[in-house]
Scaffold this motif. Structure first.
Motif, short mmCIF file in Angstrom:
data_model
loop_
_atom_site.label_atom_id
_atom_site.label_comp_id
_atom_site.label_asym_id
_atom_site.label_seq_id
_atom_site.Cartn_x
_atom_site.Cartn_y
_atom_site.Cartn_z
N TYR A 410 0.79 -1.36 0.15
CA TYR A 410 -0.02 -0.08 0.05
C TYR A 410 1.06 1.31 -0.12
N ARG A 411 2.00 1.20 0.60
CA ARG A 411 2.95 2.31 0.68
C ARG A 411 3.38 2.71 -0.81
N TRP A 413 1.79 1.97 -3.47
CA TRP A 413 0.45 2.65 -4.23
C TRP A 413 0.36 4.23 -3.89
N TRP A 414 0.81 4.47 -2.70
CA TRP A 414 0.72 6.03 -2.26
C TRP A 414 1.81 6.61 -2.76
N GLN A 415 2.93 6.08 -2.96
CA GLN A 415 4.34 6.78 -3.33
C GLN A 415 4.26 6.81 -4.81
N ARG A 417 1.79 8.22 -6.32
CA ARG A 417 0.84 9.21 -6.71
C ARG A 417 1.38 10.12 -7.35
N THR A 419 2.38 13.93 -7.99
CA THR A 419 2.69 15.01 -6.94
C THR A 419 2.83 16.42 -7.38
N SER A 426 -4.54 10.84 -4.31
CA SER A 426 -3.98 10.17 -3.18
C SER A 426 -3.39 8.94 -3.38
N PHE A 427 -3.51 8.29 -4.54
CA PHE A 427 -2.71 7.18 -5.13
C PHE A 427 -2.39 7.30 -6.18
#
Length: 492
Positions: A410-411, A413-415, A417, A419, A426-427
């Motif tokens: 999950y991290r 997936w977040w990383q 995103r 920016t 968010s993802f």
């Protein structure tokens, strides 16, 4: 296991929200990898919560022996180890004096010198549970009583239900079967993607597969931790997936059919009393070995007969802790079954004619079919009781490792995103659609029937996979329609 969302270096410009990546028409083996990437991503995102709950509840269940001793030590353990146990007739008499309700279902001898004898009573109002009275074998003193389920304490039963169905009954079992059905798929896909990657010389070394890359930063470092840990856990996760499926609802039924077809079921003990006329309808057939089912609607048998049945079984060679079950009806024998789950296991059973002091039938663990042995040992290993504390520590390490792998997934997936100031999310975005169009024809021709067969063998996997496909198709149609609307818009 590698996350599918880390296919591109961190910082690469992702496709815009209205873009649908162009599908490649050429078929190649890269299409297989692209499909695995997408499958691994969706399975990781949507199935990981089920796996996380299964890992957490499994971790709690792993240490039930220690928790039982902490909570129920007074019932489970004697105050002082003596020299010679009292006859069972005295222990049963003490238990019945304290608890005259119900009928005698079975008696379980102590597993060790510091453990109590268990006198199991059957009460109609308890359903499939029993009332177990714990007796000090050296003094015949009643230590206490608990409502048990096939020998499990209330705490162990509660944690077992939590892990198995979240206390939601048969409907809740779908959660654990979903986790077990997809676990091996996620692990297999992750291994293929991580080991088969072709980026750099590091990928060709065993160290590059087994150890995380300490020099990596950002999403690459997270991916390295996620994948390398998954490799170390792979065999244990395959084991937990397979053994979990054997007693699941739908896949477990398929597994039972396989055992029957392959003559791999455990041998049944013939409990018919020689020369006796069986009843017209034997409502207790097949339940003699499940303490509490036999004798549930009978009057109490002579407690002295428990000593007689035990003596005959001991003379036959049944050592260790055993469960003694009285006859289900006048035409049936007593059953004495070994109940030692710690390696080396002992699961021999004998049918005893107490009146003539002889064994009428015997099933030996050594004579079990290979499939029956593997199934039985697999269940004990999954429950953490096969190798004692070592088994528990290994399961705990695997559960913690799996939770870490899920966190890193999950991290990533977040990383991944976007920016940029004009594109924040968010993802990260899911891998490109349309990978199936790139699959080689032999893979399609062989793969479709294989997936259908797999869906039959593992129904929950088949249904959820079909759900993923339908959802993916629906999302594709929505994106395509939005793209068409933007193209037609005057301001586009």
């Amino acid at each position: 296991m590698t996350s599918t969302i880390s296919r591109q270096p961190h910082g690469d410009k992702p496709p815009t929200a209205t873009q649908e990546p162009a599908a490649t028409t050429g078929r190649s083996w890269q299409g297989v990898r692209a499909l695995l990437v997408r499958l691994h991503f969706y399975a990781g995102v949507f199935v990981a919560p089920f796996l996380l709950v299964a890992a957490l509840t499994g971790l709690l269940y792993t240490f039930t022996p220690q928790l039982d001793q902490l909570v129920y030590g007074e019932e489970l353990s004697v105050e002082q180890v003596g020299e010679t146990p009292r006859p069972l007739v005295e222990q049963i008499a003490a238990a019945r004096n304290a608890h005259p309700e119900g009928t005698l279902a079975s008696v379980i001898t102590p597993p060790g010198p510091e453990d109590t004898t268990r006198v199991v009573l059957s009460l109609p109002e308890l359903g499939d549970k029993q009332r177990t009275v714990f007796v000090d074998p050296y003094t015949a003193k009643v230590q206490g009583e608990l409502t048990t389920w096939f020998g499990s304490t209330p705490l162990t039963t509660w944690l077992d239900d939590l892990h198995r169905n979240l206390h939601l009954g048969e409907t809740g079992r779908l959660y654990s079967e979903t986790a077990a059905s997809w676990l091996w798929v996620v692990v297999t896909g992750g291994l293929i993607l991580w080991i088969g990657r072709s980026r750099g010389q590091r990928a060709r070394s065993a160290r590059g597969v087994l150890m995380p890359d300490r020099s990596a930063q950002g999403v690459r470092r997270t991916r390295s931790l996620h994948a390398a840990t998954g490799v170390w856990l792979a065999l244990a996760l395959f084991f937990l997936s397979a053994t979990g499926l054997t007693w699941s609802h739908y896949a477990g039924e398929r597994f039972g059919q396989l055992l029957s077809a392959a003559n791999g079921s455990a041998p049944e003990l013939d409990t018919s009393l020689p020369g006796a006329t069986p009843p017209a309808e034997d409502e207790h057939a097949g339940h003699a070995e499940h303490g509490g089912a036999a004798g549930g609607e009978q009057t109490d048998v002579d407690p002295a007969a428990f000593d007689s049945a035990l003596e005959v079984a001991r003379d036959t060679g049944l050592g260790g802790t055993v469960e003694i079950t009285p006859p289900a009806d006048p035409s049936s024998t007593w059953v004495v079954a070994q109940n030692d789950n710690t390696w080396p296991v002992h699961y021999d059973r004998v049918a005893v004619d107490v009146q003539n002091s002889e064994v009428t039938a015997h099933t030996r663990w050594a004579d079990y079919p290979v499939l029956a042995k593997l199934s039985k040992l697999g269940v004990q290993g999954h429950m953490g009781i096969l190798f004692g504390i070592v088994n528990q520590i290994l399961l705990a390490a695997v559960a913690i490792g799996l939770m870490s792998v899920i966190f890193w997934g999950y991290r990533m997936w977040w990383q991944r995103r976007p920016t940029r100031a004009d594109r924040r999310a968010s993802f990260g975005k899911a891998p490109a659609r349309g990978a199936w169009r790139q699959l080689p024809l032999p893979v399609l021709i062989l793969g479709i029937p294989a997936v259908i067969a797999l869906g039959w063998a593992l129904p929950v996997l088949g249904v959820t996979l079909l759900g993923f496909v339908l959802a993916d198709v629906a999302v594709g149609l929505i994106l395509r329609r939005r793209t068409a609307d933007v193209v037609r818009s005057p301001g586009s």
